[in-house]
Design an enzyme around this catalytic site. Structure first.
Site: not given
Length: 340
Positions: A167, A308
């Protein structure tokens, strides 16, 4: 939402015997052996293949950031999405090393993003509302985010054998702390960490804002909690985990935020837990609570807290190695008989 089939464990003993019979001391590869068996059960065959891997990075902004829960402004989300799409973020570098494709999903970035081959447009709205004052999402918006996440996973996984989820969203550790608080459940302060780099004053402000948000609603059912406190990237990631499990594919779960999304997915449908492989133990406070809440044991512990999907990518070679144990390692009988 596609129903998730519980794993057929009728072949588990045979798969365990296959692993035990490899050319190595019994149990010498520890938890890698357990992972090999689970991957074979997910695949429904004794030679799972994980050659084609996809990382989906879900991006969204948070109304909570209006109250100062992050050390960075929301505009950083848009800037980091641009960096991911340019192939210059940490996740891109790690993906190139381990051999994974990367797609960014716009779940709720508070900006209009230009079309890009690596961008999946799925925006529900431009950021959530400020959960310290009102519900972050309507029930309809939360359900739409879940459905879109599941659909994205089902469609993209037609070309891949394993999914990694991560994310990007300034303020999302605050949203995740609230969701964890209700779904674990656990004391709120135990769920709140430094996020992207608060000092002591910033952490105190974050704690005060989240206490106010928690006091606003007593929601405890998974869908209600996601609507009251969830970020669009968190909700859509939960949907993607459910969608991947429904498609019979393993999912590598990244750090704190992704693990909270997985917790929400498991609370919505416990059958998806068998398909979730928790990649690493984040240094972010609250992550241990999230993985303990679902009885998981992460593969790695590297003191990371970036997000990420970076931790999920680093665990991908471990998953591939576990699969190779079944397909590429000789049996002890063949070694002893010279039949190699």
């Amino acid at each position: 939402m596609t129903p998730i089939a519980p794993l057929d464990r009728s072949q588990e003993a045979a798969l365990r015997a296959l692993v035990d019979g490899k050319a190595k001391p019994l149990g010498a590869l520890g938890r890698v052996e357990d992972l090999a068996v689970r991957l074979a059960l997910i695949a429904g065959r004794p030679n799972p293949q994980l050659n084609r891997a996809l990382l989906l990075v879900f991006a969204g902004d948070h109304g909570l950031n209006e109250s100062g829960v992050s050390a960075y402004p929301s505009e950083v989300t848009t800037a980091m999405v641009a960096t991911l799409l340019a192939g210059r973020a940490s996740a891109n570098a790690f993906a190139r090393v381990v051999g994974a494709d990367v797609r960014v999903v716009d779940a709720g970035v508070a900006a209009d993003l230009a079309p890009h081959p690596a961008l999946i447009e799925a925006k529900v709205r431009k950021g959530t509302r400020n959960a310290a004052a009102v519900p972050a999402l309507t029930a309809e918006e939360a359900d739409l985010a879940l459905e879109r996440g599941a659909s994205i996973a089902r469609e993209t996984l037609q070309d891949f054998e394993i999914l990694a989820v991560g994310e990007m969203g300034i303020g999302n550790s605050a949203s995740a702390a609230l969701v964890l608080h209700r779904l674990a459940p656990a004391p709120l302060d135990d769920c709140i960490g430094l996020g992207a780099g608060h000092d002591a004053e910033g952490l105190a402000r974050k704690q005060a804002v989240l206490r106010k948000a928690a006091a606003r609603s007593d929601a405890s059912a998974p869908r209600d909690v996601l609507a009251q406190f969830g970020g669009l990237e968190i909700v859509m990631m939960a949907g993607a985990i459910l969608g991947a499990a429904g498609a019979g594919k393993p999912v590598l779960i990244d750090g704190f935020i992704a693990s909270v999304a997985a917790l929400a997915a498991i609370r919505l449908d416990p059958a998806c837990a068998d398909y979730c492989i928790f990649a690493h133990l984040s240094a972010e406070k609250g992550h241990a609570i999230a993985v303990d809440a679902v009885g998981a044991e992460p593969l790695l512990d590297l003191s990371m807290r970036l997000g990420e999907g970076t931790g999920a990518l680093l665990a991908l070679p471990v998953a591939r190695a576990a699969a190779a144990l079944l397909s590429d390692v000789a049996s002890l009988d063949d070694v002893l008989s010279g039949a190699l």
